[in-house]
Motif scaffolding. Structure first.
Motif, PDB file in Angstrom:
ATOM      1  N   TRP A 113      26.940   6.834  19.420  1.00 42.93           N
ATOM      2  CA  TRP A 113      25.688   6.898  20.176  1.00 42.93           C
ATOM      3  C   TRP A 113      25.928   6.509  21.611  1.00 42.93           C
ATOM      4  N   PRO A 114      25.264   7.173  22.572  1.00 42.02           N
ATOM      5  CA  PRO A 114      24.431   8.355  22.362  1.00 42.02           C
ATOM      6  C   PRO A 114      25.280   9.561  21.960  1.00 42.02           C
ATOM      7  N   GLY A 115      24.719  10.390  21.058  1.00 42.21           N
ATOM      8  CA  GLY A 115      25.451  11.569  20.605  1.00 42.21           C
ATOM      9  C   GLY A 115      24.799  12.227  19.410  1.00 42.21           C
ATOM     10  N   PRO A 116      25.429  13.343  18.948  1.00 45.65           N
ATOM     11  CA  PRO A 116      24.794  14.194  17.922  1.00 45.65           C
ATOM     12  C   PRO A 116      24.913  13.654  16.498  1.00 45.65           C
ATOM     13  N   LEU A 117      24.533  12.407  16.296  1.00 48.87           N
ATOM     14  CA  LEU A 117      24.606  11.762  14.983  1.00 48.87           C
ATOM     15  C   LEU A 117      23.255  11.150  14.656  1.00 48.87           C
ATOM     16  N   THR A 118      22.716  11.521  13.476  1.00 48.48           N
ATOM     17  CA  THR A 118      21.488  10.885  12.972  1.00 48.48           C
ATOM     18  C   THR A 118      21.855   9.995  11.802  1.00 48.48           C
ATOM     19  N   LEU A 119      21.351   8.767  11.813  1.00 46.13           N
ATOM     20  CA  LEU A 119      21.561   7.851  10.690  1.00 46.13           C
ATOM     21  C   LEU A 119      20.264   7.726   9.907  1.00 46.13           C
ATOM     22  N   VAL A 120      20.343   7.874   8.588  1.00 48.33           N
ATOM     23  CA  VAL A 120      19.178   7.604   7.729  1.00 48.33           C
ATOM     24  C   VAL A 120      19.361   6.195   7.168  1.00 48.33           C
ATOM     25  N   LEU A 121      18.439   5.322   7.524  1.00 49.41           N
ATOM     26  CA  LEU A 121      18.579   3.880   7.270  1.00 49.41           C
ATOM     27  C   LEU A 121      17.291   3.329   6.683  1.00 49.41           C
ATOM     28  N   PRO A 122      17.349   2.150   6.055  1.00 49.85           N
ATOM     29  CA  PRO A 122      16.105   1.526   5.584  1.00 49.85           C
ATOM     30  C   PRO A 122      15.168   1.267   6.763  1.00 49.85           C
ATOM     31  N   LEU A 123      13.895   1.553   6.543  1.00 50.21           N
ATOM     32  CA  LEU A 123      12.862   1.348   7.567  1.00 50.21           C
ATOM     33  C   LEU A 123      12.545  -0.142   7.671  1.00 50.21           C
ATOM     34  N   ARG A 124      12.457  -0.641   8.888  1.00 49.94           N
ATOM     35  CA  ARG A 124      12.124  -2.054   9.085  1.00 49.94           C
ATOM     36  C   ARG A 124      10.610  -2.249   8.952  1.00 49.94           C
ATOM     37  N   ASP A 125      10.183  -3.326   8.293  1.00 51.30           N
ATOM     38  CA  ASP A 125       8.743  -3.627   8.214  1.00 51.30           C
ATOM     39  C   ASP A 125       8.199  -3.837   9.623  1.00 51.30           C
ATOM     40  N   GLY A 126       7.012  -3.343   9.874  1.00 48.48           N
ATOM     41  CA  GLY A 126       6.401  -3.538  11.184  1.00 48.48           C
ATOM     42  C   GLY A 126       6.994  -2.661  12.265  1.00 48.48           C
ATOM     43  N   SER A 127       7.725  -1.592  11.852  1.00 52.40           N
ATOM     44  CA  SER A 127       8.342  -0.695  12.844  1.00 52.40           C
ATOM     45  C   SER A 127       7.299   0.051  13.663  1.00 52.40           C
ATOM     46  N   GLY A 128       6.103   0.229  13.091  1.00 57.64           N
ATOM     47  CA  GLY A 128       5.067   0.979  13.796  1.00 57.64           C
ATOM     48  C   GLY A 128       5.195   2.487  13.640  1.00 57.64           C
ATOM     49  N   ILE A 129       6.240   2.958  12.934  1.00 60.40           N
ATOM     50  CA  ILE A 129       6.432   4.396  12.750  1.00 60.40           C
ATOM     51  C   ILE A 129       5.426   4.904  11.717  1.00 60.40           C
ATOM     52  N   THR A 130       4.703   5.969  12.062  1.00 55.85           N
ATOM     53  CA  THR A 130       3.686   6.457  11.131  1.00 55.85           C
ATOM     54  C   THR A 130       4.335   7.139   9.919  1.00 55.85           C
ATOM     55  N   GLU A 131       3.646   7.035   8.775  1.00 58.82           N
ATOM     56  CA  GLU A 131       4.237   7.513   7.517  1.00 58.82           C
ATOM     57  C   GLU A 131       4.472   9.012   7.488  1.00 58.82           C
ATOM     58  N   LEU A 132       3.784   9.752   8.352  1.00 56.70           N
ATOM     59  CA  LEU A 132       4.022  11.192   8.374  1.00 56.70           C
ATOM     60  C   LEU A 132       5.432  11.501   8.885  1.00 56.70           C
ATOM     61  N   VAL A 133       5.996  10.622   9.684  1.00 57.73           N
ATOM     62  CA  VAL A 133       7.365  10.814  10.186  1.00 57.73           C
ATOM     63  C   VAL A 133       8.371  10.691   9.048  1.00 57.73           C
ATOM     64  N   THR A 134       8.174   9.710   8.175  1.00 54.19           N
ATOM     65  CA  THR A 134       9.133   9.464   7.101  1.00 54.19           C
ATOM     66  C   THR A 134       8.737  10.185   5.816  1.00 54.19           C
ATOM     67  N   ALA A 135       7.639  10.939   5.849  1.00 51.04           N
ATOM     68  CA  ALA A 135       7.106  11.586   4.645  1.00 51.04           C
ATOM     69  C   ALA A 135       6.893  10.555   3.541  1.00 51.04           C
ATOM     70  N   GLY A 136       6.527   9.349   3.943  1.00 47.52           N
ATOM     71  CA  GLY A 136       6.223   8.309   2.966  1.00 47.52           C
ATOM     72  C   GLY A 136       7.444   7.618   2.383  1.00 47.52           C
ATOM     73  N   LEU A 137       8.657   8.011   2.827  1.00 50.07           N
ATOM     74  CA  LEU A 137       9.868   7.351   2.331  1.00 50.07           C
ATOM     75  C   LEU A 137       9.992   5.959   2.946  1.00 50.07           C
ATOM     76  N   ARG A 138      10.854   5.134   2.342  1.00 46.12           N
ATOM     77  CA  ARG A 138      11.129   3.805   2.900  1.00 46.12           C
ATOM     78  C   ARG A 138      12.352   3.834   3.811  1.00 46.12           C
ATOM     79  N   THR A 139      12.806   5.037   4.136  1.00 43.34           N
ATOM     80  CA  THR A 139      13.950   5.196   5.033  1.00 43.34           C
ATOM     81  C   THR A 139      13.496   5.974   6.260  1.00 43.34           C
ATOM     82  N   VAL A 140      14.308   5.916   7.301  1.00 43.25           N
ATOM     83  CA  VAL A 140      13.984   6.650   8.521  1.00 43.25           C
ATOM     84  C   VAL A 140      15.262   7.268   9.083  1.00 43.25           C
TER      85      VAL A 140
END
Ligand code: TXA
Ligand code: MG
Length: 317
Positions: free
Chosen positions: A91-118
């Motif tokens: 990073w920065p670069g063409p790599l996406t990491l799928v990781l456990p979502l942190r509590d209180g991240s503020g990311i709306t559930e539509l982004v994660t499709a309701g998963l506990r990962t992001v």
């Protein structure tokens, strides 16, 4: 919805305008080093729902969150040692990491499709970096093409597919890499979820060991099929025009009475999509009876809502 799509230069006026549009909940296409993304504020559910509406996407696939640096990523996701090693190396670069979502991240559930990962990444493109810094928040972005079409690598490609459907495109010239980021799931063992712009071999070298390959049930090509996809505990019955004893109603539209929650009183499918995951979770938390769901029109975002509800209502394995 039709609108006039602004074409913005990547100078300070254009970047300020793009950031202001994102802040007010509009969708803005922007260049990254891989492909152009269709961005929206990852904390605003209506803005994220508008991405799916603009793309005409019949399913809610989880979206990648774009941030300016590792510190911003750590406010959203939990990094283990492998994830840190990969972020440091690429990073920065063409790599996406799928990781456990942190509590209180503020990311709306539509982004994660309701998963506990992001899925999260720090893009390398200069214009993407400038936009993320001007905006100062996380930007959810799939590739900026209509569903089923190829990913765009120029602002012209974006406009061919989405003109009149999005607020603006930031023109940063052709994308360097031209294919999407490589996606790695980092849980017990780092796993290749999607090959992409960063070769798997380079990732294995940085890790010092081989990657696991995605079992088909875990494939991000079919994220809706993931067994880990959020499904409510309560049984679900669709197209309910009345409730049966013990059921609670998840309503839609102005004519519904006695709904525990209503996805959209006005019958707005974008609003309904924005509320869907949060309302399912809320109904699960607040009771145990079966959930009956009002009929949802099967057009526009209604197709994605019905796709998701049909999976949630399917017999459990
Ligand atoms: O290069 C790229 O990655 C581009 C630019 C714009 O950043 N974005 C992109 O997004 O390709 P999209 O939506 O076309 O692909 C996102 C992929 C999907 O296949 C999705 O399933 C996967 O990322 N994904 C995102 N979050 C995930 C999660 N929590 N678990 C599993 N897969 C996830
Ligand atoms: Mg795509």
């Amino acid at each position: 919805m039709t609108t006039v799509t602004e074409r913005l230069e990547p100078d300070s006026a254009g970047l300020d305008r793009a950031a202001a549009l994102l802040a007010r909940g509009d969708c803005v296409a922007f260049p990254t080093e891989t492909v152009y993304g269709l961005g929206a504020d990852a904390r605003q559910s209506r803005a994220v729902a508008a991405i799916f509406a603009a793309k005409g996407r019949p399913q809610f696939n989880p979206l990648i969150v774009h941030v300016a640096d590792l510190a911003a990523a750590e406010a959203i996701a939990i990094f283990d040692a492998d994830a840190h090693a990969l972020a440091d190396a690429f990073w920065p670069g063409p790599l996406t990491l799928v990781l456990p979502l942190r509590d209180g991240s503020g990311i709306t559930e539509l982004v994660t499709a309701g998963l506990r990962t992001v899925g999260i990444r720090v893009p390398a493109g200069e214009v993407a970096q400038s936009l993320l810094r001007s905006f100062g928040g996380p930007v959810a972005a799939p590739s900026a093409n209509p569903s089923g079409k190829v990913s765009p690598t120029t602002a012209d490609h974006v406009l061919e597919g989405l003109e009149g459907r999005i607020a603006a495109v930031l023109d940063g010239g052709p994308a360097d890499v031209g294919i999407e980021s490589t996606i790695i799931g980092c849980f017990d063992h780092p796993r290749l979820l999607r090959p992409g712009g960063l070769p798997a071999e380079a990732i294995e070298t940085a890790l010092g060991r081989p990657l696991a390959h995605a079992p088909t049930s875990d494939s991000p090509n079919a994220p809706g099929q993931l067994p880990s996809h959020y499904a409510p505990d309560a049984p679900i019955r669709l197209n309910a025009t009345e409730t049966r004893p013990g059921e609670r109603l998840l309503g839609f539209g102005p004519d519904v009475r006695d709904a525990a929650l209503n996805l959209s009183h006005s019958g707005d499918l974008v609003e309904a999509a924005a509320n869907l995951f949060a309302y399912l979770r809320k109904m699960d938390a607040e009771g145990s009876g079966p959930i009956a769901v009002s009929p949802i029109p099967d057009h526009g975002l209604g197709r994605a809502i019905n796709d998701r509800l049909t999976r949630a209502a399917a017999p459990r394995g």
